[in-house]
Design an enzyme around this catalytic site. Structure first.
Site, PDB file in Angstrom:
ATOM      1  N   ASP A  80       0.845  -1.262   0.147  1.00 37.83           N
ATOM      2  CA  ASP A  80      -0.022  -0.013  -0.051  1.00 37.83           C
ATOM      3  C   ASP A  80       0.847   1.208  -0.146  1.00 37.83           C
ATOM      4  O   ASP A  80       1.833   1.271   0.556  1.00 37.83           O
ATOM      5  CB  ASP A  80      -0.790  -0.118   1.258  1.00 37.83           C
ATOM      6  CG  ASP A  80      -2.236   0.836   1.282  1.00 37.83           C
ATOM      7  OD1 ASP A  80      -2.305   1.178   0.131  1.00 37.83           O
ATOM      8  OD2 ASP A  80      -2.727   1.032   2.379  1.00 37.83           O
ATOM      9  N   HIS A  81       0.524   2.286  -0.388  1.00 39.31           N
ATOM     10  CA  HIS A  81       0.977   3.751  -0.667  1.00 39.31           C
ATOM     11  C   HIS A  81       2.579   3.654  -0.416  1.00 39.31           C
ATOM     12  O   HIS A  81       3.100   4.080   0.667  1.00 39.31           O
ATOM     13  CB  HIS A  81       0.571   4.331   0.619  1.00 39.31           C
ATOM     14  CG  HIS A  81      -0.916   4.926   0.591  1.00 39.31           C
ATOM     15  ND1 HIS A  81      -1.258   5.766  -0.189  1.00 39.31           N
ATOM     16  CD2 HIS A  81      -2.091   4.381   1.025  1.00 39.31           C
ATOM     17  CE1 HIS A  81      -2.584   6.006  -0.380  1.00 39.31           C
ATOM     18  NE2 HIS A  81      -3.130   5.279   0.533  1.00 39.31           N
ATOM     19  N   GLY A 179      -8.598   7.455   7.567  1.00 37.91           N
ATOM     20  CA  GLY A 179      -8.612   7.320   9.256  1.00 37.91           C
ATOM     21  C   GLY A 179      -9.979   7.805   9.354  1.00 37.91           C
ATOM     22  O   GLY A 179     -11.220   7.483   8.348  1.00 37.91           O
ATOM     23  N   HIS A 206      -9.737   4.509  -1.571  1.00 36.79           N
ATOM     24  CA  HIS A 206      -9.251   4.315  -0.358  1.00 36.79           C
ATOM     25  C   HIS A 206     -10.015   5.155   1.004  1.00 36.79           C
ATOM     26  O   HIS A 206     -11.136   5.716   0.508  1.00 36.79           O
ATOM     27  CB  HIS A 206      -7.776   5.113  -0.212  1.00 36.79           C
ATOM     28  CG  HIS A 206      -6.767   4.375  -1.093  1.00 36.79           C
ATOM     29  ND1 HIS A 206      -5.493   4.232  -0.744  1.00 36.79           N
ATOM     30  CD2 HIS A 206      -6.777   3.854  -2.308  1.00 36.79           C
ATOM     31  CE1 HIS A 206      -4.667   3.386  -1.544  1.00 36.79           C
ATOM     32  NE2 HIS A 206      -5.608   3.508  -2.713  1.00 36.79           N
ATOM     33  N   GLY A 207      -9.852   4.956   1.997  1.00 37.73           N
ATOM     34  CA  GLY A 207     -10.501   5.574   3.157  1.00 37.73           C
ATOM     35  C   GLY A 207     -11.763   4.949   3.206  1.00 37.73           C
ATOM     36  O   GLY A 207     -12.749   5.827   3.582  1.00 37.73           O
ATOM     37  N   SER A 209     -12.936   2.989   5.805  1.00 39.90           N
ATOM     38  CA  SER A 209     -13.494   3.063   7.372  1.00 39.90           C
ATOM     39  C   SER A 209     -14.305   4.382   7.449  1.00 39.90           C
ATOM     40  O   SER A 209     -13.761   5.311   7.204  1.00 39.90           O
ATOM     41  CB  SER A 209     -12.284   2.990   8.034  1.00 39.90           C
ATOM     42  OG  SER A 209     -11.698   1.922   8.057  1.00 39.90           O
ATOM     43  N   THR A 231      -8.482   1.529   9.418  1.00 41.36           N
ATOM     44  CA  THR A 231      -8.856   2.064  10.585  1.00 41.36           C
ATOM     45  C   THR A 231      -9.703   0.969  11.483  1.00 41.36           C
ATOM     46  O   THR A 231      -9.669   0.771  12.386  1.00 41.36           O
ATOM     47  CB  THR A 231      -9.420   3.400  10.464  1.00 41.36           C
ATOM     48  OG1 THR A 231      -8.262   4.133   9.769  1.00 41.36           O
ATOM     49  CG2 THR A 231      -9.500   3.922  11.793  1.00 41.36           C
TER      50      THR A 231
HETATM   51  P1  13P Z   1      -9.018   3.911   6.171  1.00 38.27           P
HETATM   52  O1  13P Z   1      -8.222   3.634   7.150  1.00 38.27           O
HETATM   53  O2  13P Z   1      -9.734   4.826   6.244  1.00 38.27           O
HETATM   54  O3  13P Z   1      -9.792   2.451   6.184  1.00 38.27           O
HETATM   55  O4  13P Z   1      -8.125   3.887   4.746  1.00 38.27           O
HETATM   56  C1  13P Z   1      -7.504   2.688   4.526  1.00 38.27           C
HETATM   57  C2  13P Z   1      -6.498   3.183   3.096  1.00 38.27           C
HETATM   58  O5  13P Z   1      -7.106   3.610   2.454  1.00 38.27           O
HETATM   59  C3  13P Z   1      -5.346   2.500   3.393  1.00 38.27           C
HETATM   60  O6  13P Z   1      -4.722   2.779   2.044  1.00 38.27           O
END
Ligand code: 13P
Length: 282
Positions: A80-81, A179, A206-207, A209, A231
């Site tokens: 990831d990233h 997050g 992404h993101g 959560s 998260t």
């Molecule tokens: P969250 O922590 O918001 O679920 O995002 C995870 C993410 O995008 C990891 O690349």
């Protein structure tokens, strides 16, 4: 069984569901994701962050690969990233299935150049590449509306970016944040539609959560084939482990591990059902 990430994403796109990519840091996390995916007969991706690799080395990748091989459902392992060519090369040499070459902090031309170089390397090793156009925030705090808009994926740049880099999947920024969401999430679905119109490769969000279920299912219907989740399962594991330590009179490590695995399985199962991938494993 270990399969390629491209294969997982193509199948998902073709059958109108999405694959969950879950960030794992420990063996408990790995076990939770594999066991959740097996329970609901779903494909899934084990995802590792460069920060975790820095701490424990490529042994984490080896662990994920072996868990994926032993799994009864199709799985792959994803970096990831990652902004570091050295880390990307190390992960590819360790056998990782796919990488996210993250040049999203760079201006467009430099992002394209970085991504193209990393994609060429990964593709020469028959691996899958994801990249990001636009720039995801860690939080909405402190960002003006104009700033926020400037960071979103420009649909007109998306075609060029994909054509010039050769990536297999594109992470889009449409108001999603990593997050916690400190205000109700607002996703720009018109922008997503415009990107999906111009780009035929699977899109990634992404993101995940904290995103409402309805937004997730709508995004799937519009071409998002991979969701990143960190998260929600990380917090579930930490909270359960902490609770166990507080309440247990004679704590045992193996019991704490078991508690964390069970706690992390719940959000993973819920997401796999929501993404529509439950029941899709052959
Ligand atoms: P969250 O922590 O918001 O679920 O995002 C995870 C993410 O995008 C990891 O690349």
């Amino acid at each position: 069984m270990l399969v390629s990430t491209e294969q997982l994403l193509k199948q998902a796109r073709q059958d109108s569901y999405a694959v969950g990519a879950f960030n794992v840091y420990t063996l408990e996390g790995v076990r939770a994701v594999v066991s959740a995916a097996e329970q609901v007969h779903s494909p899934a991706i084990l995802q590792v962050l460069p920060s975790a690799l820095e701490l424990v080395g490529t042994a984490l990748i080896a662990c994920c690969l072996e868990a994926a091989r032993q799994a009864a459902v199709p799985m792959s392992v994803h970096l990831d990233h990652c902004r570091s060519p050295t880390t990307i090369t190390g992960a590819l040499n360790a056998g990782i299935s796919s990488i996210m070459a993250d040049g999203s902090q760079l201006p467009f031309a430099r992002n394209m150049d970085f991504t193209r170089r990393m994609a060429a390397l990964a593709i020469s090793m028959q691996r899958t590449v994801e990249a990001e156009l636009g720039c995801l925030s860690g939080t909405e705090d402190g960002i003006t509306v104009a700033d926020r808009k400037a960071r979103l994926t420009d649909p007109d740049q998306a075609t060029d970016f994909v054509d010039h880099t050769g990536v297999h999947a594109l992470a889009v920024c449409i108001g999603n944040v990593h997050g916690r969401y400190h205000s109700p999430p607002e996703l720009d679905f018109d922008r997503l539609a415009a990107i999906a119109d111009r780009v035929s490769i699977p899109l990634v969000l992404h993101g995940t959560s904290g995103l409402p279920d309805a937004m997730i299912t709508r995004a799937v219907s519009m071409g998002v084939a991979k969701f990143n989740v960190n998260t929600e399962l990380r917090d579930a594991g930490i909270a359960a482990g902490g609770r166990y330590m507080r309440l247990s009179e004679k704590p045992e490590l193996v019991d704490r591990m078991q508690t964390e695995i069970e706690a992390m399985k719940h959000p993973v199962i819920a997401k796999l059902v929501l993404f529509g991938s439950a029941g899709k494993a052959p």
